[in-house]
Design a protein around this motif. Structure first.
Motif, PDB file in Angstrom:
ATOM      1  N   GLN A 322     165.917  44.481   0.648  1.00 30.39           N
ATOM      2  CA  GLN A 322     166.181  43.335   0.487  1.00 30.39           C
ATOM      3  C   GLN A 322     165.120  42.454  -0.933  1.00 30.39           C
ATOM      4  OE1 GLN A 322     166.032  41.065   4.103  1.00 30.39           O
ATOM      5  NE2 GLN A 322     166.504  39.210   2.509  1.00 30.39           N
ATOM      6  N   GLY A 323     163.371  43.474  -0.763  1.00 29.67           N
ATOM      7  CA  GLY A 323     162.791  42.376  -1.470  1.00 29.67           C
ATOM      8  C   GLY A 323     162.967  42.688  -2.496  1.00 29.67           C
ATOM      9  N   ALA A 324     162.898  44.319  -2.910  1.00 27.56           N
ATOM     10  CA  ALA A 324     163.244  45.008  -4.324  1.00 27.56           C
ATOM     11  C   ALA A 324     163.940  44.142  -5.415  1.00 27.56           C
ATOM     12  CB  ALA A 324     163.625  45.992  -4.067  1.00 27.56           C
ATOM     13  N   PHE A 325     165.658  44.032  -4.572  1.00 28.16           N
ATOM     14  CA  PHE A 325     166.064  43.618  -5.121  1.00 28.16           C
ATOM     15  C   PHE A 325     166.042  41.740  -5.728  1.00 28.16           C
ATOM     16  CE2 PHE A 325     169.946  40.288  -5.112  1.00 28.16           C
ATOM     17  CZ  PHE A 325     171.468  40.997  -5.624  1.00 28.16           C
ATOM     18  N   ILE A 326     165.199  40.491  -4.869  1.00 26.67           N
ATOM     19  CA  ILE A 326     165.195  39.666  -5.782  1.00 26.67           C
ATOM     20  C   ILE A 326     164.207  40.182  -6.428  1.00 26.67           C
ATOM     21  CG2 ILE A 326     163.631  37.593  -4.395  1.00 26.67           C
ATOM     22  CD1 ILE A 326     164.314  38.152  -2.304  1.00 26.67           C
ATOM     23  N   GLY A 327     162.847  41.057  -6.910  1.00 24.22           N
ATOM     24  CA  GLY A 327     161.832  41.394  -7.636  1.00 24.22           C
ATOM     25  C   GLY A 327     163.191  42.001  -9.338  1.00 24.22           C
ATOM     26  N   VAL A 328     163.521  42.795  -8.717  1.00 24.45           N
ATOM     27  CA  VAL A 328     164.446  43.166  -9.706  1.00 24.45           C
ATOM     28  C   VAL A 328     165.248  42.225 -10.669  1.00 24.45           C
ATOM     29  CG1 VAL A 328     166.438  44.910 -11.221  1.00 24.45           C
ATOM     30  CG2 VAL A 328     164.743  45.704  -8.802  1.00 24.45           C
ATOM     31  N   LEU A 329     166.595  41.742  -9.412  1.00 23.46           N
ATOM     32  CA  LEU A 329     167.082  40.087 -10.477  1.00 23.46           C
ATOM     33  C   LEU A 329     166.220  39.040 -11.458  1.00 23.46           C
ATOM     34  CD1 LEU A 329     169.440  39.148 -10.490  1.00 23.46           C
ATOM     35  CD2 LEU A 329     169.715  37.665  -8.949  1.00 23.46           C
ATOM     36  N   GLY A 330     165.027  39.202 -10.312  1.00 25.92           N
ATOM     37  CA  GLY A 330     164.004  38.220 -11.578  1.00 25.92           C
ATOM     38  C   GLY A 330     163.382  38.603 -12.619  1.00 25.92           C
ATOM     39  N   ALA A 331     162.542  39.519 -12.336  1.00 23.49           N
ATOM     40  CA  ALA A 331     162.457  40.648 -13.560  1.00 23.49           C
ATOM     41  C   ALA A 331     163.531  40.826 -14.824  1.00 23.49           C
ATOM     42  CB  ALA A 331     161.964  42.099 -13.251  1.00 23.49           C
ATOM     43  N   ALA A 332     164.981  40.980 -14.486  1.00 22.43           N
ATOM     44  CA  ALA A 332     165.546  40.998 -15.188  1.00 22.43           C
ATOM     45  C   ALA A 332     165.707  39.811 -15.671  1.00 22.43           C
ATOM     46  CB  ALA A 332     166.792  41.609 -14.335  1.00 22.43           C
ATOM     47  N   ILE A 333     166.113  38.827 -15.083  1.00 25.62           N
ATOM     48  CA  ILE A 333     166.504  37.493 -15.353  1.00 25.62           C
ATOM     49  C   ILE A 333     165.270  36.977 -16.686  1.00 25.62           C
ATOM     50  CG2 ILE A 333     166.259  35.166 -15.268  1.00 25.62           C
ATOM     51  CD1 ILE A 333     168.524  35.652 -12.393  1.00 25.62           C
ATOM     52  N   GLY A 334     164.242  37.305 -16.011  1.00 27.89           N
ATOM     53  CA  GLY A 334     162.765  36.763 -17.112  1.00 27.89           C
ATOM     54  C   GLY A 334     162.402  38.108 -18.504  1.00 27.89           C
ATOM     55  N   VAL A 335     163.327  39.454 -18.034  1.00 24.72           N
ATOM     56  CA  VAL A 335     162.479  40.450 -19.526  1.00 24.72           C
ATOM     57  C   VAL A 335     164.088  39.804 -20.797  1.00 24.72           C
ATOM     58  CG1 VAL A 335     163.531  42.165 -20.274  1.00 24.72           C
ATOM     59  CG2 VAL A 335     162.098  42.155 -18.587  1.00 24.72           C
ATOM     60  N   THR A 336     165.124  39.375 -20.268  1.00 25.82           N
ATOM     61  CA  THR A 336     166.573  38.771 -21.218  1.00 25.82           C
ATOM     62  C   THR A 336     166.213  37.365 -21.852  1.00 25.82           C
ATOM     63  OG1 THR A 336     168.120  40.101 -19.230  1.00 25.82           O
ATOM     64  CG2 THR A 336     168.334  38.437 -21.002  1.00 25.82           C
ATOM     65  N   GLY A 337     165.176  36.637 -20.941  1.00 24.10           N
ATOM     66  CA  GLY A 337     166.039  35.377 -21.479  1.00 24.10           C
ATOM     67  C   GLY A 337     164.265  35.269 -22.469  1.00 24.10           C
ATOM     68  N   GLY A 338     163.389  36.004 -22.034  1.00 26.67           N
ATOM     69  CA  GLY A 338     162.054  35.839 -22.675  1.00 26.67           C
ATOM     70  C   GLY A 338     162.175  37.199 -24.100  1.00 26.67           C
ATOM     71  N   VAL A 339     163.376  38.170 -24.234  1.00 29.26           N
ATOM     72  CA  VAL A 339     163.586  38.551 -25.330  1.00 29.26           C
ATOM     73  C   VAL A 339     164.179  37.770 -25.835  1.00 29.26           C
ATOM     74  CG1 VAL A 339     164.461  40.501 -26.376  1.00 29.26           C
ATOM     75  CG2 VAL A 339     163.512  40.893 -24.304  1.00 29.26           C
ATOM     76  N   LEU A 340     165.091  37.271 -25.529  1.00 24.97           N
ATOM     77  CA  LEU A 340     165.807  36.286 -26.493  1.00 24.97           C
ATOM     78  C   LEU A 340     165.142  35.040 -27.196  1.00 24.97           C
ATOM     79  CD1 LEU A 340     168.927  35.575 -24.200  1.00 24.97           C
ATOM     80  CD2 LEU A 340     169.167  37.274 -26.163  1.00 24.97           C
ATOM     81  N   LEU A 341     163.847  34.408 -26.431  1.00 25.34           N
ATOM     82  CA  LEU A 341     162.864  33.515 -26.382  1.00 25.34           C
ATOM     83  C   LEU A 341     162.012  33.761 -27.821  1.00 25.34           C
ATOM     84  CD1 LEU A 341     162.725  30.181 -26.374  1.00 25.34           C
ATOM     85  CD2 LEU A 341     160.721  31.112 -24.171  1.00 25.34           C
ATOM     86  N   ALA A 342     162.200  34.702 -27.536  1.00 22.66           N
ATOM     87  CA  ALA A 342     160.886  35.747 -28.683  1.00 22.66           C
ATOM     88  C   ALA A 342     161.656  35.773 -30.006  1.00 22.66           C
ATOM     89  CB  ALA A 342     159.972  36.415 -28.193  1.00 22.66           C
TER      90      ALA A 342
END
Length: 414
Positions: A322-342
């Protein structure tokens, strides 16, 4: 068929009507992780681009390696250059004369570094030809006393190609009235913009022979500038040349002349990484609050699972999922947004500046006139991996507490 732990853990990530607050905290934690990861990727990409851009622009005007003589005078520069070029890492070289002077146009006066160069050789060492906005480096001819100015310096003096200005040098002439500075009129033949405010506002180029006449150097020069095939080998080449050159010379490479500057950029990059990683850590540890409330809310479910034969390790795995799902989804959204913005920062920053009506990165403060970005996929993987690790660590204690629940105690008041 999914394993029991994974099936139940994913099921608990969806809120029922009675525990919307837990879901709200989960969304906040996920958003915090995504924002922290995105900020980390963008900031480190900017720092990478800033470091590479500065290195390219500094070394496009400065030299990879310089050889000078005692008293900043080198009499036998041709044999020295020939010996240096025998080194396999030396691509090209050129002589130079360095001096400080005052440039005056009417009431406007500016101090500048005056560099005497041979245009036909200087182009093989520096990138001035690529940065010329008016005129050409070849317009510097011996005896004509032409001068090429940095763009900011030309604007400060309010001169254009074809205008006249006066150069005053500290090497004076002895007269009955005392020591008078040497004065010579020059014609502006060109303007360059290297993109480095330090050089654009404080560097002027003249022909080597004109500099020798003005400074009374005769046939001497200040030294020779070398360009290397691999700039990071500069310290090794410096040591090799120090052993192979016969005579007393001073050798300075770019890692020495700009060491503090690049070291400061590297230290700042590390500190920004640690500071922004704390944002990810704070967001990830919100998962602790989420799972503690979830464990409290699911005590009866845990007790029933235990009575049906679930082991403590299985209960612990359910809440880790349950906790890892929150971390994985948050990291995936952050990596996608960060790469696109960079990757699109050059488009986003001007848009923000237009909306804000201000210059976010003035050239006189940040040395460059645009915000660079260089995405390092290794750093992206490191950031994503560390955010997942922090999220996983945040799940351990609440999950362990869930596995320690006594079924009899949990079901006593049900």
């Amino acid at each position: 068929m999914l394993p029991l732990e994974l099936l139940v853990g994913l099921r608990y990530t969806h809120a029922k009507r009675r525990n919307h607050f837990i879901s709200f905290i989960s969304v906040v934690s996920m958003g915090g992780i995504a924002l922290g990861v995105m900020a980390l990727i963008v900031v480190l990409s900017v720092m990478n681009g800033f470091q590479e851009e500065l290195r390219a622009r500094i070394l496009g005007v400065a030299a990879h390696l310089e050889i000078s003589g005692p008293g900043d005078r080198l009499a036998d520069w041709r044999p020295v250059l020939a010996q240096a070029q025998r080194n396999k890492d030396v691509v090209s070289g050129a002589p130079y004369v360095n001096a400080q002077g005052m440039l005056a146009n009417g009431d406007m006066v500016r101090g500048a570094i005056i560099r005497g160069v041979l245009p036909e050789m200087e182009s093989a060492v520096a990138d001035f030809s690529r940065h010329m906005k008016a005129g050409r480096l070849g317009d510097l001819r011996p005896g004509e006393f032409g001068i090429i100015l940095g763009g900011e310096l030309a604007r400060a003096l309010n001169v254009f190609p074809g205008d006249k200005l006066v150069l005053l040098t500290p090497q004076g002439n002895i007269t009955p009235a005392g020591v008078m500075p040497r004065v010579k009129q020059f014609t502006v033949t060109g303007i360059f913009e290297a993109g480095m405010f330090e050089y654009d506002s404080g560097l002027a180029l003249i022909h080597l022979q004109d500099a020798q006449k003005l400074l009374r150097f005769g046939q001497d020069v200040s030294g020779v500038r070398l360009k290397l095939g691999e700039l990071f080998r500069a310290p090794f080449v410096t040591r090799e040349l120090a052993q192979s050159l016969s005579g007393d010379y001073y050798l300075t490479d770019w890692t020495q002349s700009h060491a503090n500057f690049f070291r400061a950029v590297a230290i700042e990059k590390r500190m920004m990484f640690l500071i922004l990683l704390l944002i990810v850590a704070v967001a990830a540890f919100n998962i602790v609050s989420t799972l503690v409330m979830a464990v409290t809310d699911k005590q009866s479910d845990i007790a029933i699972l235990r009575t049906l034969g679930a082991r403590p390790g299985s209960i612990m795995a359910i809440f880790i999922v349950q906790g890892a799902f929150i971390g994985v989804l948050g990291a995936a959204i952050g990596v996608t947004g960060g790469v696109l913005l960079a990757l699109n920062l050059e488009t986003v920053v001007p848009l923000i500046e237009r909306m804000a009506g201000m210059d976010l990165f003035p050239a006189d403060v940040y040395y460059i006139n645009e915000l660079p970005s260089k995405l390092d996929w290794g750093e992206v993987a490191l950031i994503g991996g560390m955010s997942l690790l922090i999220s996983l660590l945040a799940t351990l204690y609440p999950s362990w507490r869930a596995s320690r629940i006594n079924p009899a105690e949990a079901l006593r008041y049900e």
